[in-house]
Design an enzyme around this catalytic site. Structure first.
Site, PDB file in Angstrom:
ATOM      1  N   ASP A 116      -4.146   0.715  -9.404  1.00 44.99           N
ATOM      2  CA  ASP A 116      -5.543   0.367  -9.705  1.00 44.99           C
ATOM      3  C   ASP A 116      -5.737  -0.004 -11.173  1.00 44.99           C
ATOM      4  O   ASP A 116      -6.369  -1.008 -11.509  1.00 44.99           O
ATOM      5  CB  ASP A 116      -6.473   1.542  -9.367  1.00 44.99           C
ATOM      6  CG  ASP A 116      -6.415   1.924  -7.903  1.00 44.99           C
ATOM      7  OD1 ASP A 116      -5.779   1.188  -7.119  1.00 44.99           O
ATOM      8  OD2 ASP A 116      -6.992   2.970  -7.547  1.00 44.99           O
ATOM      9  N   SER A 119     -11.696   0.434  -6.142  1.00 47.72           N
ATOM     10  CA  SER A 119     -11.286   0.973  -7.428  1.00 47.72           C
ATOM     11  C   SER A 119     -12.360   0.967  -8.510  1.00 47.72           C
ATOM     12  O   SER A 119     -12.132   0.536  -9.640  1.00 47.72           O
ATOM     13  CB  SER A 119     -10.064   0.192  -7.908  1.00 47.72           C
ATOM     14  OG  SER A 119      -9.221   1.069  -8.540  1.00 47.72           O
ATOM     15  N   GLY A 160     -12.778   1.798  -1.853  1.00 53.39           N
ATOM     16  CA  GLY A 160     -11.389   1.352  -1.883  1.00 53.39           C
ATOM     17  C   GLY A 160     -11.190   0.154  -2.801  1.00 53.39           C
ATOM     18  O   GLY A 160     -10.158  -0.507  -2.762  1.00 53.39           O
ATOM     19  N   GLU A 180       0.839  -1.210   0.000  1.00 53.34           N
ATOM     20  CA  GLU A 180       0.000   0.000   0.000  1.00 53.34           C
ATOM     21  C   GLU A 180       0.869   1.254   0.000  1.00 53.34           C
ATOM     22  O   GLU A 180       1.807   1.371   0.786  1.00 53.34           O
ATOM     23  CB  GLU A 180      -0.894  -0.029   1.243  1.00 53.34           C
ATOM     24  CG  GLU A 180      -2.316   0.344   0.981  1.00 53.34           C
ATOM     25  CD  GLU A 180      -3.052  -0.622   0.039  1.00 53.34           C
ATOM     26  OE1 GLU A 180      -3.204  -0.263  -1.149  1.00 53.34           O
ATOM     27  OE2 GLU A 180      -3.481  -1.687   0.491  1.00 53.34           O
ATOM     28  N   HIS A 181       0.523   2.166  -0.917  1.00 52.30           N
ATOM     29  CA  HIS A 181       1.252   3.436  -1.105  1.00 52.30           C
ATOM     30  C   HIS A 181       2.677   3.211  -1.610  1.00 52.30           C
ATOM     31  O   HIS A 181       3.495   4.119  -1.587  1.00 52.30           O
ATOM     32  CB  HIS A 181       1.253   4.282   0.178  1.00 52.30           C
ATOM     33  CG  HIS A 181      -0.098   4.860   0.487  1.00 52.30           C
ATOM     34  ND1 HIS A 181      -0.408   6.175   0.280  1.00 52.30           N
ATOM     35  CD2 HIS A 181      -1.229   4.280   0.954  1.00 52.30           C
ATOM     36  CE1 HIS A 181      -1.672   6.393   0.640  1.00 52.30           C
ATOM     37  NE2 HIS A 181      -2.190   5.252   1.048  1.00 52.30           N
ATOM     38  N   THR A 182       2.973   2.001  -2.053  1.00 48.11           N
ATOM     39  CA  THR A 182       4.298   1.718  -2.610  1.00 48.11           C
ATOM     40  C   THR A 182       4.370   2.092  -4.089  1.00 48.11           C
ATOM     41  O   THR A 182       5.463   2.249  -4.621  1.00 48.11           O
ATOM     42  CB  THR A 182       4.636   0.223  -2.456  1.00 48.11           C
ATOM     43  OG1 THR A 182       3.484  -0.528  -2.863  1.00 48.11           O
ATOM     44  CG2 THR A 182       4.962  -0.123  -1.020  1.00 48.11           C
ATOM     45  N   ASP A 183       3.200   2.244  -4.741  1.00 43.32           N
ATOM     46  CA  ASP A 183       3.252   2.446  -6.209  1.00 43.32           C
ATOM     47  C   ASP A 183       3.924   3.762  -6.587  1.00 43.32           C
ATOM     48  O   ASP A 183       4.753   3.805  -7.486  1.00 43.32           O
ATOM     49  CB  ASP A 183       1.882   2.266  -6.884  1.00 43.32           C
ATOM     50  CG  ASP A 183       0.768   3.157  -6.375  1.00 43.32           C
ATOM     51  OD1 ASP A 183       0.970   3.866  -5.363  1.00 43.32           O
ATOM     52  OD2 ASP A 183      -0.315   3.144  -6.992  1.00 43.32           O
ATOM     53  N   TYR A 195      -3.495  12.133   1.371  1.00 46.74           N
ATOM     54  CA  TYR A 195      -2.772  11.348   0.365  1.00 46.74           C
ATOM     55  C   TYR A 195      -1.640  12.195  -0.223  1.00 46.74           C
ATOM     56  O   TYR A 195      -0.484  11.753  -0.285  1.00 46.74           O
ATOM     57  CB  TYR A 195      -3.753  10.912  -0.737  1.00 46.74           C
ATOM     58  CG  TYR A 195      -3.138  10.093  -1.853  1.00 46.74           C
ATOM     59  CD1 TYR A 195      -3.187   8.703  -1.819  1.00 46.74           C
ATOM     60  CD2 TYR A 195      -2.530  10.706  -2.946  1.00 46.74           C
ATOM     61  CE1 TYR A 195      -2.630   7.945  -2.838  1.00 46.74           C
ATOM     62  CE2 TYR A 195      -1.971   9.958  -3.973  1.00 46.74           C
ATOM     63  CZ  TYR A 195      -2.029   8.584  -3.917  1.00 46.74           C
ATOM     64  OH  TYR A 195      -1.472   7.849  -4.934  1.00 46.74           O
ATOM     65  N   SER A 248     -24.554   6.317 -17.227  1.00 44.32           N
ATOM     66  CA  SER A 248     -24.317   5.242 -16.266  1.00 44.32           C
ATOM     67  C   SER A 248     -25.629   4.776 -15.650  1.00 44.32           C
ATOM     68  O   SER A 248     -26.487   5.587 -15.309  1.00 44.32           O
ATOM     69  CB  SER A 248     -23.377   5.721 -15.166  1.00 44.32           C
ATOM     70  OG  SER A 248     -23.387   4.787 -14.102  1.00 44.32           O
TER      71      SER A 248
HETATM   72  P1  ADP Z   1     -12.932   4.105  -5.790  1.00 44.58           P
HETATM   73  O1  ADP Z   1     -12.119   3.631  -4.637  1.00 44.58           O
HETATM   74  O2  ADP Z   1     -14.239   3.389  -5.862  1.00 44.58           O
HETATM   75  O3  ADP Z   1     -12.185   4.107  -7.075  1.00 44.58           O
HETATM   76  P2  ADP Z   1     -12.906   6.923  -6.295  1.00 44.58           P
HETATM   77  O4  ADP Z   1     -13.265   8.089  -5.467  1.00 44.58           O
HETATM   78  O5  ADP Z   1     -11.543   6.833  -6.858  1.00 44.58           O
HETATM   79  O6  ADP Z   1     -13.280   5.633  -5.452  1.00 44.58           O
HETATM   80  O7  ADP Z   1     -13.886   6.847  -7.541  1.00 44.58           O
HETATM   81  C1  ADP Z   1     -15.287   6.917  -7.344  1.00 44.58           C
HETATM   82  C2  ADP Z   1     -15.912   7.767  -8.437  1.00 44.58           C
HETATM   83  O8  ADP Z   1     -15.900   7.049  -9.696  1.00 44.58           O
HETATM   84  C3  ADP Z   1     -17.383   8.061  -8.198  1.00 44.58           C
HETATM   85  O9  ADP Z   1     -17.557   9.179  -7.354  1.00 44.58           O
HETATM   86  C4  ADP Z   1     -17.874   8.320  -9.609  1.00 44.58           C
HETATM   87  O10 ADP Z   1     -17.536   9.630 -10.021  1.00 44.58           O
HETATM   88  C5  ADP Z   1     -17.048   7.344 -10.427  1.00 44.58           C
HETATM   89  N1  ADP Z   1     -17.789   6.085 -10.656  1.00 44.58           N
HETATM   90  C6  ADP Z   1     -17.399   4.843 -10.291  1.00 44.58           C
HETATM   91  N2  ADP Z   1     -18.294   3.909 -10.695  1.00 44.58           N
HETATM   92  C7  ADP Z   1     -19.276   4.577 -11.336  1.00 44.58           C
HETATM   93  C8  ADP Z   1     -20.498   4.179 -12.000  1.00 44.58           C
HETATM   94  N3  ADP Z   1     -20.880   2.910 -12.066  1.00 44.58           N
HETATM   95  N4  ADP Z   1     -21.245   5.165 -12.561  1.00 44.58           N
HETATM   96  C9  ADP Z   1     -20.867   6.448 -12.499  1.00 44.58           C
HETATM   97  N5  ADP Z   1     -19.751   6.867 -11.896  1.00 44.58           N
HETATM   98  C10 ADP Z   1     -18.952   5.958 -11.314  1.00 44.58           C
HETATM   99 MG    MG Z   2     -10.436   5.205  -7.506  1.00 41.58          MG
END
Ligand code: ADP
Ligand code: MG
Length: 406
Positions: A190, A144, A142, A34-37, A247, A68
């Site tokens: 990710d 991705s 978390g 974790e956080h190594t990338d 972060y 979506s």
């Molecule tokens: P994660 O750990 O899930 O990657 P992030 O904050 O990096 O969390 O990304 C989450 C964001 O990705 C959401 O707020 C949205 O903007 C987008 N997202 C992910 N899945 C969807 C989906 N199925 N439809 C629309 N937006 C999505």
């Molecule tokens: Mg993400």
């Protein structure tokens, strides 16, 4: 209805015709690393069965339409002490690909639009598309969901526009979309996991050698079922508000420490050189950050060696040690993930740790198959005793990376 039928139906209902194809890209959990990338180091993710699917048709008029199936309630995050991660409804976004430029598309549409921008910016001759997304990766957990969305688009465009790019190249473009277009300074973990993982295996990643021909990055067999083991994901469904700033601060601290030590990245400090390196850093935060990264890289290599030797149970204590390092040295865990990890271990898990960037999200617990329910129930009971929202527990098996489905 299968997932494939659902996304085809959704596309047809929304755009009035059948899609040219359907692509899928999974979420991931990081087994360790974790956080190594962004420290040029090592990680060991698996892809999970939960994935983003995109049904797509190429358009040659330069218009990019994005929709979506997920409702705003599902794509934001809830719970107290949390922030909404920025999904703004599910209305169709309509953009012109020639007008895409970094930071101009807000909300969720920035992730897929960013991939099209990254392709154009890298000189690939691509145009528009109609895209319909349907994902069962929990958002902001978390796991991705954002990389799953990006990689699904990258793989779709690779086929629709016959680009001939490799999964690793597509992962790098997807990362660039998130870094530059959306503005999230994530590492490559990710997108690489979503693009390059294989079923039944974890992906050992050396950030300095991510192309398979370079030998270091490779599939490591991880057959949990045959070993009688289960990898539980317990999603706390919490995301604390200060995650982004924290972060960036950790990242800067690691860069500062590397500069003071006169190395390109903390990856260049070996485990055996750690004490000498720490002595050359000022007491306090920089030492703690360095200790986490150097010991974490070492844990990734030790876990990989154990998996190579078929000793799946042997990795448990290293997972729990990794959590302690994130909690005490990198200071990225929180009350919810700490309680989930401690309770899982007390209830008999072989090992447990927070997975992902921190400040909430999910933990993983490696458990004997017959203990899975007991461990999940114990964590749920511990959360109930605190008056917290029940966490969501599910088992994952190492799944395939991104691919065309239809
Ligand atoms: P994660 O750990 O899930 O990657 P992030 O904050 O990096 O969390 O990304 C989450 C964001 O990705 C959401 O707020 C949205 O903007 C987008 N997202 C992910 N899945 C969807 C989906 N199925 N439809 C629309 N937006 C999505
Ligand atoms: Mg993400």
């Amino acid at each position: 209805m299968t997932n494939l039928d659902a996304v085809i139906k959704g596309f047809a209902a929304h755009y009035g015709s059948d899609p040219q194809g359907v692509w899928q890209a999974p979420g991931r959990v990081n087994v360790i690393g974790e956080h190594t990338d962004y420290n040029d180091g090592f990680m060991l993710p698996i892809a999970i069965p939960q994935a983003a699917r995109v049904a797509a048709t190429r358009r040659d008029d330069g218009v990019l339409r994005l929709h979506s199936a997920q409702s705003p309630q599902n794509t934001g995050t809830q719970n107290t002490g949390t922030q909404n991660t920025g999904t703004q409804g599910t209305e169709t976004a309509e953009l012109r690909v020639t007008e895409l430029s970094p930071r101009t598309v807000g909300g969720w549409a920035g992730y897929p639009a960013g991939v099209v921008w990254a392709l154009l910016d890298a000189g690939h001759q691509v145009g528009g598309a109609d895209l319909f997304f349907d994902s069962d990766v929990p958002v902001g957990g978390g796991l991705s969901s954002s990389a799953a969305l990006e990689c699904a688009v990258a793989f779709a465009y690779n086929d629709l526009y016959r680009l001939g790019l490799t999964p690793t190249e597509l992962a790098l473009l997807a990362q660039r979309a998130e870094n530059v277009f959306v503005g999230v300074p994530c590492g490559i973990l990710d997108q690489l996991a979503s693009s390059c993982c294989a079923e039944g295996a974890a992906l050992f990643v050396d950030v300095r050698a991510i192309d398979p021909p370079q030998g270091r990055t490779r599939q490591v067999p991880l057959d949990l079922a045959t070993a009688g083991l289960v990898l539980l994901v317990i999603d706390t469904e919490v995301k604390h508000a200060h995650a982004d700033g924290a972060y960036a601060r950790r990242r800067e601290g690691c860069e500062q420490a590397a500069a003071l030590l006169g190395v390109p990245a903390l990856r260049d400090i070996g485990r055996e050189d750690l004490d000498a390196a720490l002595a050359r850093l000022p007491e306090g935060e920089l030492r703690a950050l360095t200790r986490h990264i150097v010991t974490e890289d070492d844990r990734v290599e030790r876990v990989t060696a154990l998996l190579d030797a078929g000793d799946l149970r042997g990795i448990g204590p290293l997972l729990t040690e990794g959590h302690a390092s994130m909690r005490d040295d990198f200071v990225i865990s929180c009350a919810e993930t700490d309680l989930a990890v401690a309770t899982a271990v007390e209830a008999g898990a072989l090992g447990a740790r927070m997975t992902g960037g921190g400040f909430g999200g999910s933990i993983i617990a490696l458990v004997e198959r017959e203990d899975a329910d007991r461990v999940a129930d114990a964590v749920a009971a511990a959360f109930a005793a605190q008056g917290w929202k029940p966490p969501r527990a599910f088992a994952v098996t190492p799944a395939a990376g991104a691919a065309r489905l239809a």
